[in-house]
Scaffold this motif. Structure first.
Motif, PDB file in Angstrom:
ATOM      1  N   GLU A   1       0.834  -1.198   0.000  1.00 48.73           N
ATOM      2  CA  GLU A   1       0.000   0.000   0.000  1.00 48.73           C
ATOM      3  C   GLU A   1       0.872   1.252   0.000  1.00 48.73           C
ATOM      4  OE1 GLU A   1      -3.993  -1.254   2.459  1.00 48.73           O
ATOM      5  OE2 GLU A   1      -2.190  -0.807   3.600  1.00 48.73           O
ATOM      6  N   CYS A   2       0.255   2.348  -0.412  1.00 47.26           N
ATOM      7  CA  CYS A   2       0.863   3.666  -0.221  1.00 47.26           C
ATOM      8  C   CYS A   2       0.139   4.281   0.971  1.00 47.26           C
ATOM      9  CB  CYS A   2       0.705   4.486  -1.492  1.00 47.26           C
ATOM     10  SG  CYS A   2      -1.019   4.832  -1.897  1.00 47.26           S
ATOM     11  N   PRO A   3       0.493   5.477   1.389  1.00 47.80           N
ATOM     12  CA  PRO A   3      -0.176   6.029   2.572  1.00 47.80           C
ATOM     13  C   PRO A   3      -1.692   6.204   2.418  1.00 47.80           C
ATOM     14  CG  PRO A   3       1.857   7.209   2.136  1.00 47.80           C
ATOM     15  CD  PRO A   3       1.637   6.301   0.967  1.00 47.80           C
TER      16      PRO A   3
ATOM     17  N   MET B   1      -3.026  -2.388  -2.784  1.00 46.55           N
ATOM     18  CA  MET B   1      -1.564  -2.522  -2.814  1.00 46.55           C
ATOM     19  C   MET B   1      -1.057  -2.361  -4.245  1.00 46.55           C
ATOM     20  SD  MET B   1      -1.022  -5.599  -0.047  1.00 46.55           S
ATOM     21  CE  MET B   1      -2.373  -6.677  -0.522  1.00 46.55           C
ATOM     22  N   HIS B   2      -0.169  -1.388  -4.454  1.00 43.88           N
ATOM     23  CA  HIS B   2       0.411  -1.172  -5.778  1.00 43.88           C
ATOM     24  C   HIS B   2       1.310  -2.362  -6.130  1.00 43.88           C
ATOM     25  CE1 HIS B   2      -0.778   3.031  -6.385  1.00 43.88           C
ATOM     26  NE2 HIS B   2      -0.534   3.243  -5.111  1.00 43.88           N
ATOM     27  N   ILE B   3       1.042  -2.979  -7.263  1.00 48.86           N
ATOM     28  CA  ILE B   3       1.906  -4.078  -7.729  1.00 48.86           C
ATOM     29  C   ILE B   3       3.036  -3.461  -8.542  1.00 48.86           C
ATOM     30  CG2 ILE B   3       2.030  -6.179  -9.147  1.00 48.86           C
ATOM     31  CD1 ILE B   3      -0.868  -6.701  -8.561  1.00 48.86           C
TER      32      ILE B   3
ATOM     33  N   PRO C   1      -5.519   5.836 -11.667  1.00 45.79           N
ATOM     34  CA  PRO C   1      -4.388   6.518 -11.049  1.00 45.79           C
ATOM     35  C   PRO C   1      -4.670   6.765  -9.569  1.00 45.79           C
ATOM     36  CG  PRO C   1      -5.287   7.780 -12.912  1.00 45.79           C
ATOM     37  CD  PRO C   1      -6.171   6.603 -12.717  1.00 45.79           C
ATOM     38  N   CYS C   2      -3.628   6.715  -8.778  1.00 43.90           N
ATOM     39  CA  CYS C   2      -3.801   6.869  -7.326  1.00 43.90           C
ATOM     40  C   CYS C   2      -3.366   8.280  -6.923  1.00 43.90           C
ATOM     41  CB  CYS C   2      -2.947   5.827  -6.618  1.00 43.90           C
ATOM     42  SG  CYS C   2      -3.065   5.853  -4.828  1.00 43.90           S
ATOM     43  N   ASP C   3      -3.928   8.786  -5.842  1.00 43.32           N
ATOM     44  CA  ASP C   3      -3.579  10.131  -5.368  1.00 43.32           C
ATOM     45  C   ASP C   3      -2.103  10.261  -5.012  1.00 43.32           C
ATOM     46  OD1 ASP C   3      -6.126  11.007  -5.716  1.00 43.32           O
ATOM     47  OD2 ASP C   3      -6.745  10.683  -3.633  1.00 43.32           O
ATOM     48  N   CYS C   4      -1.438   9.143  -4.792  1.00 46.62           N
ATOM     49  CA  CYS C   4      -0.027   9.203  -4.412  1.00 46.62           C
ATOM     50  C   CYS C   4       0.867   9.510  -5.611  1.00 46.62           C
ATOM     51  CB  CYS C   4       0.413   7.889  -3.773  1.00 46.62           C
ATOM     52  SG  CYS C   4       0.546   6.529  -4.948  1.00 46.62           S
ATOM     53  N   GLY C   5       0.297   9.387  -6.829  1.00 45.87           N
ATOM     54  CA  GLY C   5       1.081   9.679  -8.028  1.00 45.87           C
ATOM     55  C   GLY C   5       1.619   8.438  -8.721  1.00 45.87           C
TER      56      GLY C   5
HETATM   57 ZN    ZN Z   1      -1.042   5.069  -4.141  1.00 46.37          ZN
END
Ligand code: ZN
Ligand code: ADP
Length: 434
Positions: A247-249, A254-256, A309-313
């Protein structure tokens, strides 16, 4: 923080081009070097030249856990032994061990992937990371160790066990990040409480947990008890060990790490590829592994994929929390349930401790009419008058029925009577093992 933005955040079209290029090279390589793959490809009537696009992936044969067993120990290896610098083995939760050899390059790539993984979870070089995953044959200990060192964090290699000393280390050395299985995080909290230590008052701020299924409810419990942020991390021996995804924050899947691991979801019955969003079995092809690459490995883990796309970039696809391995699925009067679903129902109820056992009769395999669940109760409930126990039991039975639609017998047991594990917790047992 993103450790490797160029790769972790690359546009998906570019990622797909990179994946195709790597896939073609890898398939060519194993066809050339591993008799097993040459045979399975030939059986399907495919040659490496047939892989012209990522969609052609579905032409390739699957590899299963059974293939690992049949080719034990080195039949799936793609390099001569001289190039192997390390061998790990699975913890053997489900049978004969699986051998995982690594070249020098594999070990370095893995460390980089783990440094990326730890960074995604929120670790920095300023952290003191206590690594309570088992060191040894199990991939967890050394996997986290090398990643954390490469990142530049201060590593305390406690490995599993010696729980009292773990607590002392946290206190005395100023541990900020703990890496261990979720069930061991609970064990740490209990041991601390017995020593009169409140982990919330320590420097601990982050936990990176995986290697076994755990529910969202268990996460809340760990975060609350330890006073930390708890992050989910996933991996498996056949593919590399820990660090396949994390995972990111934002904690939204979970990003593969898709530049190394090509992921698909299939219908476990038909083998047919499923579109993004649908739940099925995760299948992984390694794109960079040298010593023992795998083609379309069936993980038996049930998940869904989200490419938004995820907010984490990061642009890398996210996999959902695992409901469980397909092997762990129970069929209770025709209803499919995973132990982790039972866990989240149990932990919703006040007075219940995060320790439980699901007792089945192997005679009926995992198809059963009767399900018995042993649940530990808190000290407060246990020391109270009988009425409270009875109410709790009734409440659990009805929750199980209304949320999961299964009838279960609930057996409330005294605090601290269900065996604690240091590594992976065993949640389902056969009656004959009791
Ligand atoms: Zn993320
Ligand atoms: P073994 O198969 O002997 O348990 P592994 O360490 O290779 O050995 O186990 C990998 C398996 O552990 C995965 O296939 C998955 O079922 C489980 N696992 C790993 N990480 C997680 C996680 N974060 N959540 C749920 N299950 C996990």
């Amino acid at each position: 923080m993103i450790r490797d933005p160029e790769n972790e955040s690359m546009p998906r079209e570019r990622l797909e081009r990179l994946q195709l290029e790597r896939l073609r090279a890898k398939v060519g390589e194993v066809y050339e070097r591993v008799p097993f793959y040459r045979r399975t490809l030939k059986e399907k009537g495919v040659t490496p030249d047939d892989i012209q696009s990522l969609a052609d992936l579905r032409k390739l044969p699957f590899t299963s856990k059974l293939d690992f067993r049949d080719n034990y120990p080195f039949g799936l290896m793609a390099v001569p032994m001289e190039q192997v610098v390390r061998i790990h083995s699975s913890s053997g939760t489900t049978g004969k061990p699986i051998i995982a050899p690594y070249t020098r390059h594999d070990v370095d790539t893995w460390a980089e992937i783990m440094a990326r993984t730890l960074t995604s979870a929120g670790t920095t070089e300023n952290d003191v990371l206590q690594n309570a995953y088992g060191y040894g044959l199990f991939t967890g200990g050394l996997g986290f160790h090398h990643g954390a060192e490469l990142l530049g964090a201060t590593v305390i290699p406690t490995s599993t066990g010696n729980t009292k000393r773990q607590i002392l280390m946290i206190q005395d050395l100023g541990t900020t990040v703990i890496t261990c299985t979720p069930s061991y995080a609970i064990t740490l909290h209990e041991a601390a409480r017995e020593m009169g230590v409140d982990l919330r008052d320590t420097t601990l701020r982050l936990g990176i947990h995986g290697a076994e299924p755990w529910s969202e409810k268990m996460r809340e419990d760990i975060e609350d008890r330890l006073g930390i942020i708890a992050i989910n991390v996933y991996g498996l021996t056949e593919v590399i060990g820990p660090g396949v995804s994390v995972e990111c924050p934002y904690k939204c899947g979970m990003h593969i790490w898709e530049d190394h691991f090509l992921a698909e979801v299939i219908n476990p019955e038909t083998g047919e590829q499923l579109p993004y969003g649908e739940e099925g079995e995760l299948v992984i092809t390694t794109l960079t592994k040298e010593a023992q690459p795998v083609i379309r490995f069936r993980t038996r883990d049930i998940i869904s994929l989200n490419p938004e796309p995820c907010d984490c970039g990061r642009t890398m696809v996210r996999m959902s929390r695992l409901t469980g391995r397909s092997d762990d699925m129970l069929i209770v009067r025709g209803v499919n349930v995973f132990p982790s679903q039972i866990e989240s129902v149990l932990l919703e109820v006040e007075g219940v401790e995060p320790h439980y056992l699901i007792v089945v009769d192997r005679q009926h395999a995992f198809k059963t009419d009767e399900l018995e669940i042993w649940v530990e109760v808190s000290d407060e409930v246990f020391s109270d008058e009988m009425g409270k126990m009875e109410n709790l039991e009734k409440r659990l039975r009805s929750e199980m029925d209304s949320v999961l639609g299964i009838a279960a017998r609930i057996k409330l047991v005294e605090p601290r009577t269900i065996a604690r594990t240091e590594g992976k917790a065993k949640r389902v047992v056969d009656r004959s093992e009791l």
